[in-house]
Design a protein around this motif. Structure first.
Motif: not given
Length: 328
Positions: A20, A22, A50, A70-71, A103-104, A123, A125, A127, A153
């Motif tokens: 992840q 962030c 992150g 990552a996403k 985003s985180h 968090p 979303y 994921p 994850r």
């Protein structure tokens, strides 16, 4: 401070990180506020965060090629995080961008009085899911990769494992031994110990006499501690001889102390563990000896603690603090 992309070491394999990303909103305060109190911050910074992104930034600054899978959401924060990683030399071309979502992000409060930091994670979303990974993407992202770094994850699954205490060991050394016994292909296990440094149990192929009795891992640890110089300002490494341990494991225990940072230089411990991990990844890819790799990682982690945020003071490979290891 120049981008490490200009200083990459040619011919070295690639480090791939999956995890992840962030955004960290960091604020320093003179002391931690009590409930319902208003307080003024003394400094503020917005920085990518992150574990995976931090570790790969460290790897890239040390001169290795690194890429991340990552996403992120298709929002300003997601775009900003990818651009920051790219500016540090991390390849983000394999990242997945969600259409929509969020985003985180992470609020980090750094207490100047106690030199501690408090994190509040929110968090985002959606994921990264297996459906996001096409066969062509998997083949492309793994091309030329030597080391894969992943930190898990699912927070819920990781928390459950921690609560269940997977090894059921009562001490840190016995937990390391339990992991080597349960995972016979594992070469070594490293445990970070914060201001007390780190410890590694390494499996060895050196044969020991069959007549040699098993050494108790906790007794070995206590004996090794007695001969380790914990007063040294710079990290020092101390290792045991190769010995027979329980579970048919032959190995050695290694202790590395942490660098003692003067209070006037200690700013923020955020990301110190990620810096340590990034340095380990570098050491593995460049075939450093175990003792040198651990001492090197301890120095890199100490550099991180001298600035606000997880990436501000991550060293480049020409940092004079690393000259003893990299010849900079």
């Amino acid at each position: 401070m120049s981008s490490c992309s200009d200083e990459a070491i040619p011919g070295h394999p690639i480090v791939l990180g999956c995890g992840q990303l962030c955004l960290d909103y960091l604020v320093t305060v003179p002391y931690f506020p009590i409930p319902d109190q208003k307080i003024r911050g003394t400094s503020f910074k917005v920085q990518g965060g992150g574990n995976t992104g931090n570790a790969l930034t460290c790897v890239a600054r040390l001169g290795l090629d690194s890429r991340i899978l990552a996403k992120v959401a298709d929002d300003s924060q997601g775009r900003w995080m990818l651009e920051e990683l790219e500016s540090s030399g991390v390849d983000t071309s394999f990242c997945v961008t969600a259409k929509g979502g969020a985003s985180h992000f992470n609020y980090v409060i750094v207490d100047n009085q106690t030199n501690t930091r408090t994190c509040i994670f929110t968090p985002g979303y959606p994921p990264l899911l297996p459906d996001d990974l096409t066969e062509s993407l998997i083949l492309s992202v793994l091309d030329g990769v030597r080391v894969l770094y992943a930190n898990g994850r699912s927070r819920e699954a990781e928390l459950l494992l921690a609560q269940k205490d997977w090894t059921e060991a009562k001490t840190a050394p016995s937990a390391l031994l339990s992991m080597l016994i349960r995972l016979p292909k594992l070469k070594f296990v490293i445990m970070t110990l914060g201001e007390h440094g780190c410890m590694m149990l390494e499996r060895c192929t050196i044969e020991v006499p069959e007549s040699e009795e098993e050494t108790d891992i906790d007794e070995l640890h206590e004996s090794l501690k007695q001969t380790t110089d914990f007063t040294s300002v710079l990290p020092v490494c101390n290792s045991s001889v190769v010995t027979r341990l329980a579970g048919n494991v032959t190995g050695r225990l290694v202790i590395v102390t942490a660098e003692k940072i003067p209070s006037s230089e200690l700013i923020d411990t955020t990301g110190a563990g990620d810096a340590f991990t990034g340095a380990l990844l570098y050491g593995l890819c460049t075939d450093m000896a175990s003792e040198e790799m651990l001492t090197f990682a301890s120095r890199v982690a100490a550099c991180c603690c001298r600035g606000l945020g997880a990436r501000t003071t991550l060293p480049f490979r020409n940092d004079p603090n690393l000259a003893a290891f990299l010849g900079a």
